[in-house]
Design a protein around this motif. Structure first.
Motif, PDB file in Angstrom:
ATOM      1  N   UNK A   9      85.790  11.792  14.440  1.00 28.15           N
ATOM      2  CA  UNK A   9      85.610  13.323  14.505  1.00 28.15           C
ATOM      3  C   UNK A   9      86.070  13.654  16.005  1.00 28.15           C
ATOM      4  N   UNK A  10      85.912  12.903  16.991  1.00 31.30           N
ATOM      5  CA  UNK A  10      86.322  13.463  18.204  1.00 31.30           C
ATOM      6  C   UNK A  10      88.003  13.646  18.288  1.00 31.30           C
ATOM      7  N   UNK A  11      88.540  12.589  17.455  1.00 30.90           N
ATOM      8  CA  UNK A  11      90.097  12.781  17.332  1.00 30.90           C
ATOM      9  C   UNK A  11      90.492  14.153  16.590  1.00 30.90           C
ATOM     10  N   UNK A  12      89.588  14.238  15.541  1.00 32.93           N
ATOM     11  CA  UNK A  12      89.916  15.447  14.521  1.00 32.93           C
ATOM     12  C   UNK A  12      89.377  16.764  15.329  1.00 32.93           C
ATOM     13  N   UNK A  13      88.856  16.858  16.439  1.00 36.73           N
ATOM     14  CA  UNK A  13      88.399  17.977  17.282  1.00 36.73           C
ATOM     15  C   UNK A  13      87.140  18.562  16.652  1.00 36.73           C
ATOM     16  N   UNK A  14      86.284  17.517  15.667  1.00 36.56           N
ATOM     17  CA  UNK A  14      84.859  18.136  15.309  1.00 36.56           C
ATOM     18  C   UNK A  14      83.747  17.792  16.119  1.00 36.56           C
ATOM     19  N   UNK A  15      84.127  16.643  17.217  1.00 38.59           N
ATOM     20  CA  UNK A  15      82.893  16.631  18.231  1.00 38.59           C
ATOM     21  C   UNK A  15      83.803  16.485  19.398  1.00 38.59           C
ATOM     22  N   UNK A  16      82.996  16.882  20.464  1.00 40.79           N
ATOM     23  CA  UNK A  16      83.554  16.664  21.930  1.00 40.79           C
ATOM     24  C   UNK A  16      83.231  15.312  22.501  1.00 40.79           C
ATOM     25  N   UNK A  17      84.394  14.781  23.267  1.00 43.35           N
ATOM     26  CA  UNK A  17      84.144  13.599  23.956  1.00 43.35           C
ATOM     27  C   UNK A  17      83.378  13.789  25.183  1.00 43.35           C
ATOM     28  N   UNK A  18      82.757  12.991  25.781  1.00 43.71           N
ATOM     29  CA  UNK A  18      81.873  13.111  26.908  1.00 43.71           C
ATOM     30  C   UNK A  18      83.072  13.307  28.045  1.00 43.71           C
ATOM     31  N   UNK A  19      84.112  12.583  27.840  1.00 38.67           N
ATOM     32  CA  UNK A  19      85.229  12.573  29.086  1.00 38.67           C
ATOM     33  C   UNK A  19      86.304  12.380  28.192  1.00 38.67           C
ATOM     34  N   UNK A  20      87.817  12.646  28.961  1.00 36.44           N
ATOM     35  CA  UNK A  20      88.848  12.271  28.424  1.00 36.44           C
ATOM     36  C   UNK A  20      89.536  13.425  27.773  1.00 36.44           C
ATOM     37  N   UNK A  21      90.714  13.239  27.095  1.00 32.85           N
ATOM     38  CA  UNK A  21      91.338  14.398  26.401  1.00 32.85           C
ATOM     39  C   UNK A  21      92.126  13.911  25.100  1.00 32.85           C
ATOM     40  N   UNK A  22      92.085  14.670  24.260  1.00 29.54           N
ATOM     41  CA  UNK A  22      92.963  14.382  22.961  1.00 29.54           C
ATOM     42  C   UNK A  22      93.755  15.681  22.767  1.00 29.54           C
ATOM     43  N   UNK A  23      95.072  15.206  22.684  1.00 25.86           N
ATOM     44  CA  UNK A  23      96.283  16.260  22.815  1.00 25.86           C
ATOM     45  C   UNK A  23      96.953  16.263  21.342  1.00 25.86           C
ATOM     46  N   UNK A  24      97.099  17.229  20.586  1.00 29.08           N
ATOM     47  CA  UNK A  24      97.708  17.329  19.224  1.00 29.08           C
ATOM     48  C   UNK A  24      98.954  18.094  19.513  1.00 29.08           C
TER      49      UNK A  24
END
Length: 641
Positions: free
Chosen positions: A47-62
């Protein structure tokens, strides 16, 4: 092509760390399986990778162009939406183009000479071309049909949970995406649909991220594995089979490193106990070193689920099923089915969704009455029922309370007594988790808890209805080991081919014609039998060639050609044994390198890949050696003959 980057993402719930500082990238063609014990955060990770939940820290770039589509365990639908409308994308441009084209056609049929209708059809054609929507409706219907949904205009809200999941899966597969994310895609679909899905994903060009407990599926589809374990992520460039080998190497390497750390710690501890006479820089450095060694204690892994519960003694008469039939409305599911269970039976029940598999299991368990025939259970039979529903669980109870309802203590297979709390510990429920309300557990943790309760009641006949749904691979592996030693009888409804191959020795197959066939063997044996029967049936329809008298064949048979080795064969034959020795020597050197570099995870993976190539080379040489020696033997025999 690079599609997505994950940089140092972390996620926690309260004091529980799900994953920490995870970094990796996703490329076109990557097919990644996510593995981990239930409760480690696999679904949250997706879900974090899909952008459905936010991570506490770090970054997902699509990447700018990349489209992500995710199949959730509990998919969402619009009110009054039909199965076909959902698969076509709701308000997607593709669906709108299809609707516009259908309306334009209808308008033109009503007014063939209308210039306005002709213009609308031309524009609709252009939209269909723009969104590549010509095949979309056909593909949508095919996907639904393959997944067992034949009523395309049925409202999704009127469907069962399993049907809704299959509609959502069809949408995920049909609608265009660069990154497809699937959470337990094989749940609620039958074996035939699993095989079709497997083939679809193997051919898919984009990237794939998935959680699945189906080991055959994982092995055949994935080319990378990410393992989540106590907040850490481990990466393997491998399918499931190769992952098992690499994981074993990693754990052996970690064990070796831990042994060295403990040895150093013992030496430092001995020095510390002597006491430092003066606070010199050197002595201060040793104190710092001791504290650092203490602090680097590795995190414990997820542990191992242990099942060692004893079962109740079983008498001679177990279960006798005599000519039972069952219908729902006009639909006949089971007709004149008979079976007598014998000690040690392991019976798998397979067939299409809706064929009547769970109905048969419920009748055996006394939860449904047959329309005709009877089912007799022996006096000593104690049933253990593990269903795919959780209606029996009172989720307001705490974990410990739920288990104590079954037993405060239980006898294990070795005859000793163990408390419910200790059994929960063995089942990976820590002392803290034992006082957690069931409603707070993940879906997989609830399933594991339900399984523990069933086994703690010491049954001697187990009725397992889709036991692999939502259970992690570690728990399934231990359940399979438990069933190896279980002295009672097991009936299991499952679509998990690996689980069936591993656990059963008889199959009750619900055939397409409505009959039930009993076949001795595991699932693969049954599949081979079905394929052979289909092949035999098609052969019967083909006119056979007229037989020719054997003596005529003998008379007209050409003389066998004189065998001889080619120049290449002769050269290989003379050198093959030396080449084999060199290959074996190369493998030995790689093994020594791996031993020296056991603490370097990156180098160890590189050496493992090198080892795999060397093993393949040796295998090819051995095959060539066997081929050449067989040819040499034939040549020698021909000379003597």
């Amino acid at each position: 092509m690079h599609l997505l980057s994950i940089e140092n993402i972390s996620k926690s719930y309260g004091e529980k760390v799900l994953f920490e500082d995870v970094t990796f990238g996703l490329e076109t063609g990557d097919k990644i399986g996510i593995i981990g014990v239930n409760g480690t955060g696999k679904s949250t990770f997706l879900k974090v990778i899909a952008g459905m939940e936010q991570a506490d820290s770090g970054k997902v770039s699509v990447a700018n162009h990349a489209v992500i589509r995710m199949l959730l365990q509990e998919p969402q639908f619009e009110p009054n939406e039909t199965a076909l409308e959902h698969v076509l994308g709701g308000d997607s441009p593709q669906l709108q183009a299809c609707k516009q084209y259908a309306n334009a056609l209808e308008l033109l049929e009503l007014n063939p000479s209308s210039t306005e209708a002709q213009d609308q059809l031309i524009k609709a054609n252009e939209k269909m071309d723009e969104y590549d929507a010509w095949q979309l409706e056909s593909d949508a219907k095919q996907a639904l049909n393959k997944l067992g949904i034949n009523q395309f205009d049925m409202l999704v809200e009127e469907m069962s949970g399993g049907q809704r999941k299959r509609v959502a899966m069809a949408a995920a597969l049909v609608l265009p995406s660069d990154i497809l994310i699937l959470d337990e895609p094989t749940n609620h679909i039958d074996n035939e649909s699993v095989a079709w899905l497997e083939g679809m994903l193997q051919k898919r060009r984009g990237a794939l991220l998935m959680i699945t407990h189906d080991r055959y599926f994982l092995d055949r589809v994935s080319n990378r594995i990410v393992e989540l374990d106590q907040g850490r992520a481990f990466f393997y460039q491998a399918n499931y089979s190769r992952f098992l080998e690499l994981k074993l190497e990693r754990e052996e390497s970690e064990a070796s490193s831990e042994a060295k750390r403990k040895s150093l710690l013992r030496n430092e501890l001995a020095w510390m106990r002597k006491g430092a006479k003066a606070r010199t820089t050197k002595q201060k450095a040793r104190i710092d070193r001791f504290e650092e060694l203490q602090a680097t204690t590795p995190k414990e892994g997820n542990g191992k689920v242990e099942l060692s519960v004893a079962s109740t003694r079983l008498g001679r008469k177990i279960i006798e099923v005599e000519k039972i039939s069952k219908s729902f409305g006009d639909r006949q599911l089971i007709q004149d089915f008979s079976y007598i269970a014998v000690p040690g039976d392991r019976v798998g029940i397979v067939g299409r969704n809706g064929a009547g598999k769970s109905t048969l299991l419920k009748m055996i368990g006394g939860r449904l009455e047959p329309d005709e025939g009877q089912i007799d259970l022996g006096m000593t039979v104690k049933l253990g029922w593990f269903s795919q529903e959780r209606e029996e669980m009172n989720e307001s109870l705490r974990v410990q309370e739920y288990i104590r309802e079954a037993a405060e203590q239980v006898k294990t297979a070795d005859g000793s007594m163990i408390s419910s709390s200790q059994m929960l510990e063995r089942f990976l429920f820590s002392s803290t988790m034992q006082w957690t309300p069931i409603s707070k557990l993940s879906g997989g943790e609830k399933r594991r808890l339900q399984l523990l309760r069933v086994l703690m009641e010491a049954p001697n006949v187990l009725l397992l209805d889709e036991p692999t749904n939502d259970l992690d691979i570690s728990t399934l592996t231990i359940l399979e080991d438990y069933l190896d030693d279980f002295p009672g009888v097991v009936f299991v409804v499952s679509h998990d081919r690996y689980f069936l191959d591993r656990t059963v020795d008889k199959i009750v197959g619900f055939e397409d014609d409505g009959e039930q066939v009993i076949h001795t063997g595991n699932y693969s044996d049954y599949q081979a039998y079905v394929q052979q029967r289909v092949k035999g049936s098609s052969t019967e329809k083909t006119p056979s060639k007229p037989k020719v008298e054997e003596k005529v064949i003998e008379k007209n048979r050409p003389q066998e050609p004189q065998l001889k080795m080619s120049f290449k064969d002769q050269r290989d034959y003379e050198n093959i044994e030396d080449w084999i020795m060199e290959a074996e020597s190369e493998l030995e050197n790689i093994a020594k390198e791996m031993e020296v570099n056991a603490s370097s995870a990156g180098l160890l993976i590189e050496l493992s890949e090198k080892q795999q190539l060397a093993e393949q080379k040796l295998e090819q040489l051995m095959d060539r050696w066997a081929e050449l020696n067989e040819l040499a033997d034939k040549i020698e025999a021909q000379k003597k003959g």
